[in-house]
Design a protein around this motif. Structure first.
Motif, PDB file in Angstrom:
ATOM      1  N   MET A   1      36.312 -32.916  15.614  1.00  0.00           N
ATOM      2  CA  MET A   1      36.758 -31.974  16.619  1.00  0.00           C
ATOM      3  C   MET A   1      36.702 -32.650  17.995  1.00  0.00           C
ATOM      4  O   MET A   1      35.688 -33.198  18.389  1.00  0.00           O
ATOM      5  CB  MET A   1      35.876 -30.732  16.572  1.00  0.00           C
ATOM      6  CG  MET A   1      36.186 -29.715  17.638  1.00  0.00           C
ATOM      7  SD  MET A   1      35.104 -28.280  17.535  1.00  0.00           S
ATOM      8  CE  MET A   1      36.313 -27.041  17.267  1.00  0.00           C
ATOM      9  N   THR A   2      37.806 -32.608  18.732  1.00  0.00           N
ATOM     10  CA  THR A   2      37.883 -33.190  20.061  1.00  0.00           C
ATOM     11  C   THR A   2      37.071 -32.334  21.031  1.00  0.00           C
ATOM     12  O   THR A   2      37.208 -31.109  21.042  1.00  0.00           O
ATOM     13  CB  THR A   2      39.350 -33.239  20.529  1.00  0.00           C
ATOM     14  OG1 THR A   2      40.116 -33.932  19.567  1.00  0.00           O
ATOM     15  CG2 THR A   2      39.473 -33.903  21.871  1.00  0.00           C
ATOM     16  N   PRO A   3      36.240 -32.977  21.861  1.00  0.00           N
ATOM     17  CA  PRO A   3      35.457 -32.172  22.814  1.00  0.00           C
ATOM     18  C   PRO A   3      36.358 -31.501  23.849  1.00  0.00           C
ATOM     19  O   PRO A   3      37.374 -32.057  24.270  1.00  0.00           O
ATOM     20  CB  PRO A   3      34.517 -33.179  23.460  1.00  0.00           C
ATOM     21  CG  PRO A   3      35.016 -34.524  23.117  1.00  0.00           C
ATOM     22  CD  PRO A   3      35.940 -34.395  21.949  1.00  0.00           C
ATOM     23  N   VAL A   4      35.960 -30.316  24.239  1.00  0.00           N
ATOM     24  CA  VAL A   4      36.690 -29.574  25.265  1.00  0.00           C
ATOM     25  C   VAL A   4      36.447 -30.234  26.621  1.00  0.00           C
ATOM     26  O   VAL A   4      35.311 -30.570  26.957  1.00  0.00           O
ATOM     27  CB  VAL A   4      36.220 -28.097  25.295  1.00  0.00           C
ATOM     28  CG1 VAL A   4      36.881 -27.333  26.432  1.00  0.00           C
ATOM     29  CG2 VAL A   4      36.498 -27.425  23.959  1.00  0.00           C
ATOM     30  N   ALA A   5      37.506 -30.422  27.388  1.00  0.00           N
ATOM     31  CA  ALA A   5      37.395 -30.994  28.731  1.00  0.00           C
ATOM     32  C   ALA A   5      37.070 -29.873  29.711  1.00  0.00           C
ATOM     33  O   ALA A   5      37.770 -28.864  29.774  1.00  0.00           O
ATOM     34  CB  ALA A   5      38.702 -31.673  29.121  1.00  0.00           C
ATOM     35  N   VAL A   6      35.974 -30.055  30.450  1.00  0.00           N
ATOM     36  CA  VAL A   6      35.572 -29.079  31.460  1.00  0.00           C
ATOM     37  C   VAL A   6      35.529 -29.778  32.807  1.00  0.00           C
ATOM     38  O   VAL A   6      34.812 -30.768  32.973  1.00  0.00           O
ATOM     39  CB  VAL A   6      34.194 -28.452  31.146  1.00  0.00           C
ATOM     40  CG1 VAL A   6      33.821 -27.417  32.205  1.00  0.00           C
ATOM     41  CG2 VAL A   6      34.180 -27.822  29.759  1.00  0.00           C
TER      42      VAL A   6
END
Length: 169
Positions: A1-6
């Motif tokens: 799962m690709t990490p969410v960009a914050v």
């Protein structure tokens, strides 16, 4: 799962005074530089109404199609990642007090809490509504309360394994 960009935008006094204009500029940047649907999330209906008005008046030479959606629409809408429902076609920019089910686009989060993202290790809660946005944009105002909330959000996203970055504007 690709990490969410914050992305955290730490606003200067000047930018904070023109918060509605900054939200409009950020909205325009997101829709110009990506194909993502965008939700502007706020738990304050008066603030959503002000943003709605500001988006209509933002620039005389451009138009940001948008719509305020209510809790019924967000709970019924399980495929908001494309900003469409089976009943009607919604614009790419939505203003809401709740994140629609299944939303996969970008979120400008103006609420005081970090979004809880879905993963194998995290618990589901009503704020996330089974959604995993691909990008989250957080605004930090130049006051003590906003700074504390920003730090809490940063820690929450860090614990969730998000890819974090911040910008001073």
């Amino acid at each position: 799962m690709t990490p969410v960009a914050v992305s955290f935008y730490v606003l200067s006094e000047t930018k904070a005074q023109g918060l509605l204009g900054f939200v409009c500029s950020l909205t325009q940047t997101v829709i110009e530089k990506s194909d993502l649907a965008l939700i502007i999330l706020s738990d304050d209906s008066a603030q959503l109404s002000q943003i709605d008005d500001a988006l209509w008046d933002f620039e005389a030479t451009s138009f940001i199609p948008h719509q305020i959606i209510d809790d019924r629409e967000t709970s019924e809408n399980s495929h908001a990642n494309t900003a469409t429902t089976s009943k009607n076609l919604l614009p790419r920019v939505l203003l809401s007090q709740a994140l629609p089910n299944g939303f996969l686009g970008a979120v400008i989060n103006l609420t005081p809490k970090a979004l809880i993202l879905n993963s194998e290790t995290s618990l589901q809660n009503s704020a996330s509504q089974n959604s995993n946005p691909s990008r989250i944009l957080e605004l930090v105002l130049p006051d003590d309360q906003s700074t504390v909330l920003g730090r809490q959000k940063y820690q929450s996203y860090q614990q969730q394994g998000c890819k974090l970055q911040h910008f001073k504007v």
